[in-house]
Design a protein around this motif. Sequence first.
Motif, mmCIF file in Angstrom:
data_model
loop_
_atom_site.group_PDB
_atom_site.id
_atom_site.type_symbol
_atom_site.label_atom_id
_atom_site.label_comp_id
_atom_site.label_asym_id
_atom_site.label_seq_id
_atom_site.Cartn_x
_atom_site.Cartn_y
_atom_site.Cartn_z
ATOM 1 N N GLY A 133 1.014 -1.152 -0.037
ATOM 2 C CA GLY A 133 0.024 -0.071 -0.011
ATOM 3 C C GLY A 133 0.843 1.307 -0.107
ATOM 4 O O GLY A 133 0.409 2.392 0.151
ATOM 5 N N ASN A 134 2.078 1.079 -0.009
ATOM 6 C CA ASN A 134 3.163 2.216 -0.073
ATOM 7 C C ASN A 134 3.087 3.060 -1.405
ATOM 8 O O ASN A 134 2.892 2.712 -2.412
ATOM 9 C CB ASN A 134 4.521 1.850 0.416
ATOM 10 C CG ASN A 134 4.762 1.516 1.690
ATOM 11 O OD1 ASN A 134 3.840 2.036 2.613
ATOM 12 N ND2 ASN A 134 5.460 0.657 2.010
ATOM 13 N N THR A 135 3.201 4.359 -1.280
ATOM 14 C CA THR A 135 3.293 5.201 -2.409
ATOM 15 C C THR A 135 4.683 5.540 -2.540
ATOM 16 O O THR A 135 5.387 5.429 -1.544
ATOM 17 C CB THR A 135 2.605 6.620 -2.173
ATOM 18 O OG1 THR A 135 2.919 7.238 -1.296
ATOM 19 C CG2 THR A 135 1.022 6.162 -2.025
ATOM 20 N N CYS A 136 5.140 6.415 -3.506
ATOM 21 C CA CYS A 136 6.759 7.026 -3.777
ATOM 22 C C CYS A 136 6.669 7.888 -2.387
ATOM 23 O O CYS A 136 8.042 7.688 -2.077
ATOM 24 C CB CYS A 136 6.571 7.633 -4.898
ATOM 25 S SG CYS A 136 6.805 6.554 -6.473
ATOM 26 N N LEU A 137 6.096 8.725 -1.936
ATOM 27 C CA LEU A 137 6.242 9.625 -0.789
ATOM 28 C C LEU A 137 6.514 8.665 0.336
ATOM 29 O O LEU A 137 7.395 9.266 1.068
ATOM 30 C CB LEU A 137 4.836 10.395 -0.592
ATOM 31 C CG LEU A 137 5.199 11.320 0.599
ATOM 32 C CD1 LEU A 137 6.473 12.385 -0.016
ATOM 33 C CD2 LEU A 137 3.931 12.240 0.481
ATOM 34 N N MET A 138 5.894 7.741 0.542
ATOM 35 C CA MET A 138 5.995 6.818 1.736
ATOM 36 C C MET A 138 7.483 6.044 1.515
ATOM 37 O O MET A 138 8.024 6.060 2.603
ATOM 38 C CB MET A 138 4.895 5.593 1.803
ATOM 39 C CG MET A 138 3.485 6.312 2.108
ATOM 40 S SD MET A 138 2.266 5.045 2.048
ATOM 41 C CE MET A 138 0.722 5.853 2.220
ATOM 42 N N PHE A 139 7.877 5.657 0.404
ATOM 43 C CA PHE A 139 9.107 5.119 0.096
ATOM 44 C C PHE A 139 10.239 6.294 0.796
ATOM 45 O O PHE A 139 10.941 5.940 1.412
ATOM 46 C CB PHE A 139 9.317 4.504 -1.099
ATOM 47 C CG PHE A 139 8.768 3.353 -1.575
ATOM 48 C CD1 PHE A 139 9.092 2.248 -0.749
ATOM 49 C CD2 PHE A 139 7.641 3.160 -2.314
ATOM 50 C CE1 PHE A 139 8.659 1.079 -0.869
ATOM 51 C CE2 PHE A 139 7.154 1.902 -2.786
ATOM 52 C CZ PHE A 139 7.513 0.931 -1.772
ATOM 53 N N ALA A 140 10.284 7.489 0.097
ATOM 54 C CA ALA A 140 10.845 8.343 0.474
ATOM 55 C C ALA A 140 11.013 8.859 2.018
ATOM 56 O O ALA A 140 12.176 8.880 2.530
ATOM 57 C CB ALA A 140 10.372 9.948 -0.489
ATOM 58 N N ALA A 141 10.017 8.667 2.484
ATOM 59 C CA ALA A 141 9.798 8.842 4.064
ATOM 60 C C ALA A 141 10.664 7.830 4.882
ATOM 61 O O ALA A 141 11.268 8.003 5.660
ATOM 62 C CB ALA A 141 8.409 8.972 4.554
ATOM 63 N N LYS A 142 10.282 6.620 4.448
ATOM 64 C CA LYS A 142 11.172 5.505 5.062
ATOM 65 C C LYS A 142 12.698 5.632 4.996
ATOM 66 O O LYS A 142 13.299 5.491 5.811
ATOM 67 C CB LYS A 142 10.432 4.088 4.624
ATOM 68 C CG LYS A 142 11.082 3.207 5.125
ATOM 69 C CD LYS A 142 10.394 1.572 4.919
ATOM 70 C CE LYS A 142 11.140 0.467 5.541
ATOM 71 N NZ LYS A 142 10.602 -0.944 5.041
ATOM 72 N N TRP A 143 12.956 5.737 3.613
ATOM 73 C CA TRP A 143 14.457 5.761 3.314
ATOM 74 C C TRP A 143 15.215 7.142 3.354
ATOM 75 O O TRP A 143 16.170 7.028 2.766
ATOM 76 C CB TRP A 143 14.552 5.085 1.966
ATOM 77 C CG TRP A 143 14.023 3.651 1.882
ATOM 78 C CD1 TRP A 143 12.888 3.265 1.356
ATOM 79 C CD2 TRP A 143 14.835 2.388 2.435
ATOM 80 N NE1 TRP A 143 12.702 1.718 1.472
ATOM 81 C CE2 TRP A 143 13.901 1.467 2.388
ATOM 82 C CE3 TRP A 143 15.641 2.511 3.446
ATOM 83 C CZ2 TRP A 143 13.936 -0.015 2.918
ATOM 84 C CZ3 TRP A 143 15.901 1.062 4.076
ATOM 85 C CH2 TRP A 143 15.142 0.048 3.513
#
Length: 196
Positions: A133-143
Amino acid sequence: MKIIKTSTILAVFLPLVIHSMTLEKEAIYAALRTDNVQKFIEVLDAHKSPENCDYALRKTIDIIEHLKNRDTFVKEIFLRGANPTYIMSETNSCRPDSHILSSYVMRVKDYPNILELFLQHKTDINTQDPNTGNTCLMFAAKWKYNDLGKKLLKYKANTALKNNRNQTALAIAQENKNEQLADLIAKHEQMSHNQE
């Protein structure tokens, strides 16, 4: 008059079609590896199809760091109809694939001009990964890809979306101690709220 079964026709012609598609892709990839934009455009135009444009985009991203003319290659592929949000399936129908989109965005995050091209061309940055369910913004937030997160916010990334763990990008940034992007997301949400 003899009637030929459909299965017989497929058995004869399908391998020829597959072989032809393989040769087209090999020609596209060979032209790409030469790093010669004009040659690449000629080959791509000779074998123009949505599937081949998507293939050219995937291969360009695979070897992006080795291409001197990377910006021009990506621009030309987009001009011919590649769509980074969708991939062609085996049945030539498009289906959303956020995993591919996220991997593209992560691969080009260090190339600002190419990232900008992605965000300007048919890219649905809010596409969610079907598994997480992750978006690109969520990946950016995580990494902690804060420059990428800032750019995604500029292009109206949806901060209200939740992943399969019921987390927003802000919650993911906070969980991963990414204060800089958490602050940017919070400010973005506040500005959006004030505009309503």
